[in-house]
Design a protein around this motif. Structure first.
Motif, PDB file in Angstrom:
ATOM      1  N   HIS A  14       0.835  -1.212   0.000  1.00 52.42           N
ATOM      2  CA  HIS A  14       0.000   0.000   0.000  1.00 52.42           C
ATOM      3  C   HIS A  14       0.866   1.258   0.000  1.00 52.42           C
ATOM      4  CE1 HIS A  14      -2.868   3.050   1.280  1.00 52.42           C
ATOM      5  NE2 HIS A  14      -2.103   3.279   2.337  1.00 52.42           N
ATOM      6  N   TRP A  15       1.877   1.303   0.888  1.00 52.11           N
ATOM      7  CA  TRP A  15       2.749   2.469   0.937  1.00 52.11           C
ATOM      8  C   TRP A  15       3.545   2.619  -0.358  1.00 52.11           C
ATOM      9  CZ3 TRP A  15       1.862   6.264   3.898  1.00 52.11           C
ATOM     10  CH2 TRP A  15       1.403   6.105   5.205  1.00 52.11           C
ATOM     11  N   SER A  16       3.963   1.518  -0.950  1.00 49.40           N
ATOM     12  CA  SER A  16       4.735   1.597  -2.199  1.00 49.40           C
ATOM     13  C   SER A  16       3.903   2.199  -3.323  1.00 49.40           C
ATOM     14  CB  SER A  16       5.236   0.204  -2.591  1.00 49.40           C
ATOM     15  OG  SER A  16       6.029  -0.370  -1.573  1.00 49.40           O
ATOM     16  N   VAL A  17       2.660   1.754  -3.442  1.00 47.52           N
ATOM     17  CA  VAL A  17       1.780   2.291  -4.484  1.00 47.52           C
ATOM     18  C   VAL A  17       1.497   3.769  -4.230  1.00 47.52           C
ATOM     19  CG1 VAL A  17      -0.549   2.143  -5.453  1.00 47.52           C
ATOM     20  CG2 VAL A  17       0.758   0.062  -5.027  1.00 47.52           C
ATOM     21  N   THR A  18       1.258   4.141  -2.982  1.00 45.19           N
ATOM     22  CA  THR A  18       0.966   5.540  -2.654  1.00 45.19           C
ATOM     23  C   THR A  18       2.148   6.447  -2.979  1.00 45.19           C
ATOM     24  OG1 THR A  18      -0.526   4.828  -0.883  1.00 45.19           O
ATOM     25  CG2 THR A  18       0.264   7.104  -0.811  1.00 45.19           C
ATOM     26  N   ILE A  19       3.363   6.039  -2.577  1.00 39.68           N
ATOM     27  CA  ILE A  19       4.558   6.871  -2.806  1.00 39.68           C
ATOM     28  C   ILE A  19       4.876   6.953  -4.288  1.00 39.68           C
ATOM     29  CG2 ILE A  19       7.036   7.008  -2.366  1.00 39.68           C
ATOM     30  CD1 ILE A  19       6.446   5.650   0.353  1.00 39.68           C
ATOM     31  N   LEU A  20       4.777   5.849  -5.005  1.00 38.21           N
ATOM     32  CA  LEU A  20       5.089   5.874  -6.430  1.00 38.21           C
ATOM     33  C   LEU A  20       4.059   6.698  -7.203  1.00 38.21           C
ATOM     34  CD1 LEU A  20       7.406   4.604  -8.053  1.00 38.21           C
ATOM     35  CD2 LEU A  20       5.796   2.852  -8.810  1.00 38.21           C
ATOM     36  N   ALA A  21       2.784   6.659  -6.780  1.00 35.24           N
ATOM     37  CA  ALA A  21       1.774   7.509  -7.418  1.00 35.24           C
ATOM     38  C   ALA A  21       2.089   8.981  -7.199  1.00 35.24           C
ATOM     39  CB  ALA A  21       0.391   7.162  -6.882  1.00 35.24           C
ATOM     40  N   ASN A  22       2.580   9.337  -6.004  1.00 34.38           N
ATOM     41  CA  ASN A  22       2.996  10.725  -5.763  1.00 34.38           C
ATOM     42  C   ASN A  22       4.158  11.120  -6.660  1.00 34.38           C
ATOM     43  OD1 ASN A  22       2.474  10.383  -2.155  1.00 34.38           O
ATOM     44  ND2 ASN A  22       1.013  10.556  -3.816  1.00 34.38           N
ATOM     45  N   LEU A  23       5.139  10.236  -6.816  1.00 29.66           N
ATOM     46  CA  LEU A  23       6.273  10.539  -7.683  1.00 29.66           C
ATOM     47  C   LEU A  23       5.851  10.629  -9.150  1.00 29.66           C
ATOM     48  CD1 LEU A  23       9.016   8.243  -6.101  1.00 29.66           C
ATOM     49  CD2 LEU A  23       8.830  10.723  -5.926  1.00 29.66           C
ATOM     50  N   GLY A  24       4.726   9.987  -9.515  1.00 34.41           N
ATOM     51  CA  GLY A  24       4.240  10.088 -10.883  1.00 34.41           C
ATOM     52  C   GLY A  24       3.753  11.479 -11.249  1.00 34.41           C
ATOM     53  N   TRP A  25       3.509  12.333 -10.267  1.00 32.45           N
ATOM     54  CA  TRP A  25       3.145  13.733 -10.509  1.00 32.45           C
ATOM     55  C   TRP A  25       4.313  14.681 -10.240  1.00 32.45           C
ATOM     56  CZ3 TRP A  25      -1.392  15.846 -12.340  1.00 32.45           C
ATOM     57  CH2 TRP A  25      -2.474  14.984 -12.500  1.00 32.45           C
ATOM     58  N   ALA A  26       5.523  14.153 -10.124  1.00 30.96           N
ATOM     59  CA  ALA A  26       6.681  15.008  -9.848  1.00 30.96           C
ATOM     60  C   ALA A  26       6.939  15.984 -10.982  1.00 30.96           C
ATOM     61  CB  ALA A  26       7.921  14.154  -9.597  1.00 30.96           C
ATOM     62  N   TRP A  27       6.505  15.673 -12.196  1.00 25.31           N
ATOM     63  CA  TRP A  27       6.675  16.613 -13.310  1.00 25.31           C
ATOM     64  C   TRP A  27       5.924  17.927 -13.048  1.00 25.31           C
ATOM     65  CZ3 TRP A  27       2.166  18.154 -15.610  1.00 25.31           C
ATOM     66  CH2 TRP A  27       1.036  17.346 -15.422  1.00 25.31           C
ATOM     67  N   ARG A  28       4.943  17.893 -12.103  1.00 25.16           N
ATOM     68  CA  ARG A  28       4.182  19.104 -11.788  1.00 25.16           C
ATOM     69  C   ARG A  28       4.627  19.731 -10.469  1.00 25.16           C
ATOM     70  NH1 ARG A  28       2.947  23.329 -11.860  1.00 25.16           N
ATOM     71  NH2 ARG A  28       0.921  24.351 -12.004  1.00 25.16           N
ATOM     72  N   TRP A  29       4.759  18.923  -9.401  1.00 31.42           N
ATOM     73  CA  TRP A  29       5.069  19.538  -8.103  1.00 31.42           C
ATOM     74  C   TRP A  29       6.557  19.733  -7.880  1.00 31.42           C
ATOM     75  CZ3 TRP A  29       8.239  16.388  -5.404  1.00 31.42           C
ATOM     76  CH2 TRP A  29       8.088  15.009  -5.481  1.00 31.42           C
ATOM     77  N   ALA A  30       7.420  19.310  -8.803  1.00 32.06           N
ATOM     78  CA  ALA A  30       8.859  19.545  -8.625  1.00 32.06           C
ATOM     79  C   ALA A  30       9.172  21.043  -8.604  1.00 32.06           C
ATOM     80  CB  ALA A  30       9.637  18.854  -9.742  1.00 32.06           C
ATOM     81  N   ASP A  31       8.434  21.840  -9.397  1.00 28.84           N
ATOM     82  CA  ASP A  31       8.647  23.296  -9.383  1.00 28.84           C
ATOM     83  C   ASP A  31       8.330  23.875  -8.006  1.00 28.84           C
ATOM     84  OD1 ASP A  31       9.205  22.957 -12.037  1.00 28.84           O
ATOM     85  OD2 ASP A  31       7.230  23.614 -12.741  1.00 28.84           O
ATOM     86  N   TRP A  32       7.264  23.410  -7.374  1.00 24.11           N
ATOM     87  CA  TRP A  32       6.890  23.919  -6.043  1.00 24.11           C
ATOM     88  C   TRP A  32       7.908  23.489  -4.998  1.00 24.11           C
ATOM     89  CZ3 TRP A  32       1.397  21.540  -6.910  1.00 24.11           C
ATOM     90  CH2 TRP A  32       0.716  22.294  -7.866  1.00 24.11           C
ATOM     91  N   TRP A  33       8.393  22.259  -5.098  1.00 23.98           N
ATOM     92  CA  TRP A  33       9.377  21.786  -4.114  1.00 23.98           C
ATOM     93  C   TRP A  33      10.679  22.556  -4.232  1.00 23.98           C
ATOM     94  CZ3 TRP A  33      14.069  19.065  -5.013  1.00 23.98           C
ATOM     95  CH2 TRP A  33      14.704  18.630  -3.849  1.00 23.98           C
ATOM     96  N   VAL A  34      11.129  22.812  -5.446  1.00 22.15           N
ATOM     97  CA  VAL A  34      12.369  23.580  -5.634  1.00 22.15           C
ATOM     98  C   VAL A  34      12.201  24.992  -5.090  1.00 22.15           C
ATOM     99  CG1 VAL A  34      13.872  24.607  -7.383  1.00 22.15           C
ATOM    100  CG2 VAL A  34      13.189  22.209  -7.577  1.00 22.15           C
ATOM    101  N   GLU A  35      11.036  25.564  -5.266  1.00 20.63           N
ATOM    102  CA  GLU A  35      10.827  26.955  -4.870  1.00 20.63           C
ATOM    103  C   GLU A  35      10.774  27.139  -3.360  1.00 20.63           C
ATOM    104  OE1 GLU A  35       7.366  30.390  -5.342  1.00 20.63           O
ATOM    105  OE2 GLU A  35       7.297  28.571  -6.560  1.00 20.63           O
ATOM    106  N   ARG A  36      10.053  26.266  -2.650  1.00 16.00           N
ATOM    107  CA  ARG A  36       9.822  26.486  -1.216  1.00 16.00           C
ATOM    108  C   ARG A  36      10.131  25.284  -0.341  1.00 16.00           C
ATOM    109  NH1 ARG A  36       4.001  29.679  -1.245  1.00 16.00           N
ATOM    110  NH2 ARG A  36       4.616  31.336  -2.679  1.00 16.00           N
ATOM    111  N   GLY A  37      10.496  24.168  -0.890  1.00 16.08           N
ATOM    112  CA  GLY A  37      10.762  22.996  -0.078  1.00 16.08           C
ATOM    113  C   GLY A  37       9.470  22.331   0.375  1.00 16.08           C
ATOM    114  N   ASP A  38       9.565  21.518   1.435  1.00 17.47           N
ATOM    115  CA  ASP A  38       8.396  20.828   1.952  1.00 17.47           C
ATOM    116  C   ASP A  38       8.254  21.088   3.448  1.00 17.47           C
ATOM    117  OD1 ASP A  38      10.321  19.231   3.196  1.00 17.47           O
ATOM    118  OD2 ASP A  38      10.261  17.715   1.626  1.00 17.47           O
TER     119      ASP A  38
END
Length: 615
Positions: free
Chosen positions: A209-233
């Motif tokens: 369950h955790w593997s599927v959840t984390i990998l699904a989040n990484l599948g949207w990294a093309w979008r949220w990578a800009d936000w993470w670079v700008e302000r972190g988490d």
């Protein structure tokens, strides 16, 4: 045998798939394919628009059989549940029957304008660039991308959806990876030294369950990578049983300091955005062996980025790479990859520089595979730090709290207070010796504004600090002056003496006047005839007492606690005589007038008389 359960959507497909006007069930509130769907309907406010055009009406959402995910309906306050378990979506659809409310806004993840978007519930949330507009998302897009979508701890708060910058510390990718590792540590030790032990089905299900959840989040990294670079988490340290954060170093807490420039370098080094695009389109399935070797190298590049996933040990990297690879090869529809991906707007999700799509690799090489010959100087297109935010104050980042409750949340006036995260291997946080409470800042609060026209400072709103009063001259809270106490008993009001007759009026004359219905002046004691309006001393006649008793005796201190049994009058809690309607009366014996403000609990006539007596 028991009848097999069939959901509403599958039952509808079995009954209607052969009909001419059949349309496969699809949630009208989002663009996610599949999922648990429920029947919904919408009724127009007026049918004048479709009068005489039944064919046009049947093409709208009002005339079709519509569907929606249960979770999409729960998060919208415009949706109503009926007694037949159908969902009423009439308040979500515009009068034209083809679009939803808020259709002029696009989803900040997929870029689509259709469906229902939800704004970030944090106050003063706004996008980068200076526009005072909050982030908006489809609920399914936000869940796949790893945003914070949760219900409140109690039933009175409702539901929340928070953007990437306001998620709780437990919903960050790094925190979810730590929770996944906690499951394995409970089974085979803190250093995973018993990894060869048999794995129970419960642990295997949790890890998958955790593997599927984390990998699904990484599948949207093309979008949220800009936000993470700008302000972190908003990641917070995970504490082990018996640990105190204030006594630990940054290395022990695994805190990684980073800046926008350093995060930009890390994201380009591990090719974070390109890896998300490759997962979304399942590009590792195009050539044989890429879903094992190339995917493993790409995952290890992500795991070698401390600013994103934290400092990991070699055996921890092996653990994550193995299980995330299994999740990808499982081809679970919950991943949202390949045929199960959510469609995006092609014009919205593009790079600023060359307008190439972010959600596709295009001509870029696959992450994890060696670069082609002559590709040493390869530079990848991205939007990192290209859209700089305007100097506008953003809502404060999550604060570090001191509570030991795991995964709890405290919200007050829109400020997200993050609790401390405790290891799930501890049954309960270890209780340390009680430390003395740190008192609040005793410094006086100054006025927020300048003095008024008269030179006085206005008192701020709220309760005054203990033992302090507001100084209107300096605009500060000052200590309350001590009142001098004396041992002398309080002066008691003695009852008035009997009516004193003036020399000019004899006792016989007064008796005859009173026998004819006259009245006695309470100020000078003269007996006045019944028709006389005022006495010679300008005093008014007393009001008639409705009680059977001739006079109303003033209540003494003992009588005030027990009540006046003679007249049946009500007495206040402070000992003040009151009328039958509950209004306070004058404290002078025989006076039935109401007491006036700032007149020492007397009517105005007796108060003026007391002032003249003092003079």
């Amino acid at each position: 045998s028991e009848k097999e359960f069939v959901c509403q959507a599958c039952q509808y497909v079995a009954e209607e798939k052969d009909k001419e006007k059949y349309e496969p069930p699809q949630c009208h509130m989002c663009n996610m394919k599949g999922g648990v769907l429920r029947k919904a309907y919408a009724i127009p406010g007026s049918k004048k628009r479709f009068k005489g055009d039944q064919k046009r009406f049947e093409q709208t959402l009002f005339g079709k059989q519509i569907w929606c995910h249960t979770i999409c309906a729960m998060w919208s306050h415009h949706v109503e549940y009926t007694l037949t378990d159908d969902i009423n979506c009439s308040q979500l659809i515009m009068a034209n029957g083809t679009s939803h409310i808020g259709s002029k806004y696009h989803c900040d993840l997929c870029g689509q304008k259709d469906g229902v978007k939800f704004s970030c519930t944090m106050k003063e949330c706004h996008k980068s660039g200076g526009a005072m507009v909050p982030y908006r998302f489809h609920l399914s897009c936000g869940r796949q991308a790893g945003l914070d979508i949760h219900d409140a701890d109690n039933d009175t708060q409702g539901f929340y959806i928070k953007c990437f910058h306001h998620v709780r510390c437990s919903e960050v990718v790094r925190a979810r990876m730590e929770d996944m590792l906690e499951v394995e540590k409970r089974r085979c030790g803190k250093m995973l030294e018993k990894v060869a032990m048999p794995m129970p089905f419960r642990d295997a299900a949790q890890l998958m369950h955790w593997s599927v959840t984390i990998l699904a989040n990484l599948g949207w990294a093309w979008r949220w990578a800009d936000w993470w670079v700008e302000r972190g988490d908003n990641w917070e340290p995970l504490l082990e049983p018996g640990e105190k954060e204030e006594k630990m170093t940054k290395e022990q807490l695994k805190i990684v300091d980073s800046t926008p420039q350093s995060r930009c370098t890390d994201a380009r080094k591990c090719r974070l955005a390109a890896f998300g695009a490759a997962l979304r389109n399942r590009d590792y399935d195009k050539e044989e062996g890429d879903d094992t070797i190339a995917l493993d190298k790409a995952l290890r590049a992500i795991l070698d980025t401390p600013s994103l996933v934290g400092p990991l040990l070699p055996h921890e990297k092996d653990f994550y790479a193995e299980w995330l690879g299994r999740a990808y090869r499982s081809k679970s529809p919950l991943l949202g990859f390949g045929d199960d991906k959510i469609p995006v707007d092609e014009e919205f999700c593009t790079h600023i520089e060359d307008k190439s799509p972010k959600y596709m690799l295009g001509s870029r090489p696959l992450p994890g595979k060696p670069l082609p010959a002559g590709g040493e100087g390869f530079t990848e297109v991205d939007d990192f730090l290209r859209i700089r935010p305007e100097p506008i104050e953003q809502s404060p980042p999550p604060k570090r709290g001191s509570t030991s409750k795991k995964r709890s949340m405290a919200e007050d006036d829109g400020v997200n207070v993050q609790p401390r995260r405790w290891s799930s291997r501890a049954k309960a946080p270890v209780k340390h010796e009680q430390e003395p409470d740190i008192p609040l800042d005793p410094s006086p609060k100054k006025a927020k504004r300048g003095p008024d026209a008269d030179g006085k400072y206005r008192r701020p709103h709220g309760r005054a600090p203990a033992g302090k009063i507001w100084d209107y001259d300096t605009g500060e809270w000052v200590a309350e002056p001590e009142t001098e106490t004396t041992d002398e008993p309080e002066a008691k009001l003695e009852p008035e003496s009997e009516v004193k007759l003036e020399p000019e009026q004899s006792e016989e004359e007064a008796s005859s006047i009173l026998a004819e219905g006259g009245w006695t002046c309470l100020k000078c004691g003269l007996a006045n005839s019944r028709g006389k309006g005022r006495c010679k001393c300008k005093a008014w006649p007393p009001k008639k007492v409705k009680s059977p008793s001739a006079t109303v005796k003033r209540a003494t201190i003992n009588d005030r606690a027990e009540g006046n049994s003679n007249t049946g009058e009500k007495l206040g809690t402070g000992g003040q005589l009151k009328s039958k309607k509950g209004k306070a009366l004058c404290r002078v014996d025989g006076c039935v007038k109401f007491k006036q403000a700032n007149c020492d609990d007397m009517c105005r006539a007796h108060w003026k008389e007391s002032l003249e007596t003092k003079e």
